[in-house]
Design a protein around this motif. Structure first.
Motif, short mmCIF file in Angstrom:
data_model
loop_
_atom_site.label_atom_id
_atom_site.label_comp_id
_atom_site.label_asym_id
_atom_site.label_seq_id
_atom_site.Cartn_x
_atom_site.Cartn_y
_atom_site.Cartn_z
N LEU A 79 0.82 -1.21 0.00
CA LEU A 79 0.00 0.00 0.00
C LEU A 79 0.86 1.26 0.00
O LEU A 79 1.64 1.49 0.93
CB LEU A 79 -0.91 0.00 1.22
N LEU A 80 0.70 2.08 -1.01
CA LEU A 80 1.35 3.38 -1.04
C LEU A 80 0.69 4.27 0.00
O LEU A 80 -0.53 4.44 0.00
CB LEU A 80 1.22 4.01 -2.43
N ASN A 81 1.50 4.84 0.91
CA ASN A 81 0.93 5.64 1.98
C ASN A 81 1.83 6.80 2.35
O ASN A 81 3.04 6.77 2.12
CB ASN A 81 0.64 4.77 3.20
N VAL A 82 1.23 7.82 2.93
CA VAL A 82 1.91 9.08 3.19
C VAL A 82 3.08 8.93 4.16
O VAL A 82 4.04 9.70 4.09
CB VAL A 82 0.89 10.12 3.72
N LYS A 83 3.06 7.95 5.04
CA LYS A 83 4.13 7.76 6.02
C LYS A 83 5.21 6.78 5.55
O LYS A 83 6.18 6.54 6.26
CB LYS A 83 3.55 7.27 7.35
N ARG A 84 5.00 6.21 4.38
CA ARG A 84 5.94 5.23 3.83
C ARG A 84 6.14 4.04 4.77
O ARG A 84 7.22 3.46 4.85
CB ARG A 84 7.29 5.88 3.48
N TRP A 85 5.09 3.69 5.48
CA TRP A 85 5.11 2.50 6.31
C TRP A 85 5.07 1.25 5.41
O TRP A 85 4.47 1.28 4.33
CB TRP A 85 3.89 2.48 7.22
N PRO A 86 5.68 0.14 5.86
CA PRO A 86 5.58 -1.11 5.10
C PRO A 86 4.23 -1.78 5.37
O PRO A 86 4.10 -2.64 6.24
CB PRO A 86 6.75 -1.94 5.64
N ILE A 87 3.22 -1.35 4.63
CA ILE A 87 1.85 -1.85 4.80
C ILE A 87 1.53 -2.79 3.63
O ILE A 87 1.64 -2.40 2.47
CB ILE A 87 0.84 -0.70 4.85
N VAL A 88 1.13 -4.00 3.98
CA VAL A 88 0.85 -5.00 2.94
C VAL A 88 -0.53 -5.60 3.13
O VAL A 88 -1.12 -5.53 4.21
CB VAL A 88 1.91 -6.12 2.94
N HIS A 89 -1.04 -6.21 2.07
CA HIS A 89 -2.35 -6.85 2.09
C HIS A 89 -2.30 -8.12 2.93
O HIS A 89 -1.24 -8.75 3.08
CB HIS A 89 -2.78 -7.18 0.66
N SER A 90 -3.44 -8.51 3.47
CA SER A 90 -3.51 -9.70 4.31
C SER A 90 -3.05 -10.95 3.57
O SER A 90 -2.53 -11.89 4.19
CB SER A 90 -4.94 -9.90 4.84
N LYS A 91 -3.21 -10.99 2.24
CA LYS A 91 -2.76 -12.16 1.48
C LYS A 91 -1.24 -12.30 1.56
O LYS A 91 -0.72 -13.43 1.56
CB LYS A 91 -3.23 -12.08 0.03
N VAL A 92 -0.53 -11.16 1.64
CA VAL A 92 0.92 -11.19 1.79
C VAL A 92 1.28 -11.70 3.19
O VAL A 92 2.17 -12.55 3.35
CB VAL A 92 1.53 -9.79 1.56
N MET A 93 0.59 -11.19 4.20
CA MET A 93 0.82 -11.64 5.57
C MET A 93 0.61 -13.15 5.69
O MET A 93 1.44 -13.86 6.28
CB MET A 93 -0.11 -10.91 6.53
#
Length: 204
Positions: A79-93
């Protein structure tokens, strides 16, 4: 040719121009509520730094990111996000857990469409707990600020200690916490699943 074993992983910023041209633009979470969060351990405006630290987050708040479906409602796995956090979809998790990718704490975020108020609960931020002495300090070029105990590494002249790093599939370096490194195993997983949003910079 020497096989590349590790990569610096980030969101694929180069995709933005391409997706704008071909009409496949993905969601950009351009605002968040985290700047308003504070407690006895975190000052207001500083919560974003916790995800890049080695500190265990004992009480996870309700963190929301906001986007506009008027611009795009097209999900990506990173997920592209303003804080550049490593946010991924549940399928990746799910895939990472199945593949026994260790050293990650997973925290849920809410992705909210400002147009419809629809909540998407399919995304998780990764806190990487594998924080290691990853760099080959003899080969790497860097500057050191003794007053603040802070290292600045020259990207093209930064080398990993492969013998140390080979024990991990995902990690950060204790001398430079912002960058996220992954093994070829993770890169291959992303590519074989055609997950969108990931970019891998070969690391020496």
């Amino acid at each position: 040719m020497k096989k590349i074993e590790f990569y610096k992983m980030s969101f694929d910023m180069d995709r933005i121009d391409e997706t704008n041209k071909n009409g496949e633009q993905t969601i950009y979470a351009e605002t968040t509520n985290m700047d308003e969060y504070e407690d006895e351990e975190v000052k207001k405006g500083f919560f974003e730094n916790t995800i890049f630290s080695k500190k265990e987050i004992k009480r996870w708040p309700e963190i929301c990111f906001y986007y506009s479906s008027h611009i795009s409602d097209n999900e990506s796995e990173y997920l592209l996000n303003v804080k550049r956090w490593p946010i991924v979809h549940s399928k990746v998790m799910t895939a990472f857990k199945k593949a026994e990718i260790n050293g990650i704490r997973w925290y849920p975020i809410k992705l909210i469409d400002i147009e419809t108020q629809k909540e998407n609960n399919d995304y998780f931020v990764m806190q990487i707990m594998n924080v290691i002495d990853a760099f080959d300090m003899e080969k790497s070029k860097f500057k050191y600020n003794a007053k603040y105990d802070f290292y600045t590494f020259i990207p093209e002249e930064t080398y990993l200690n492969v013998d140390v790093c080979r024990k991990y599939d995902i990690f950060r370096c204790d001398k430079s916490l912002a960058a996220l490194y992954v093994s070829d195993k993770i890169k291959s997983m992303v590519q074989s699943n055609n997950w969108r949003g990931f970019y891998f910079y070969p690391q020496q």
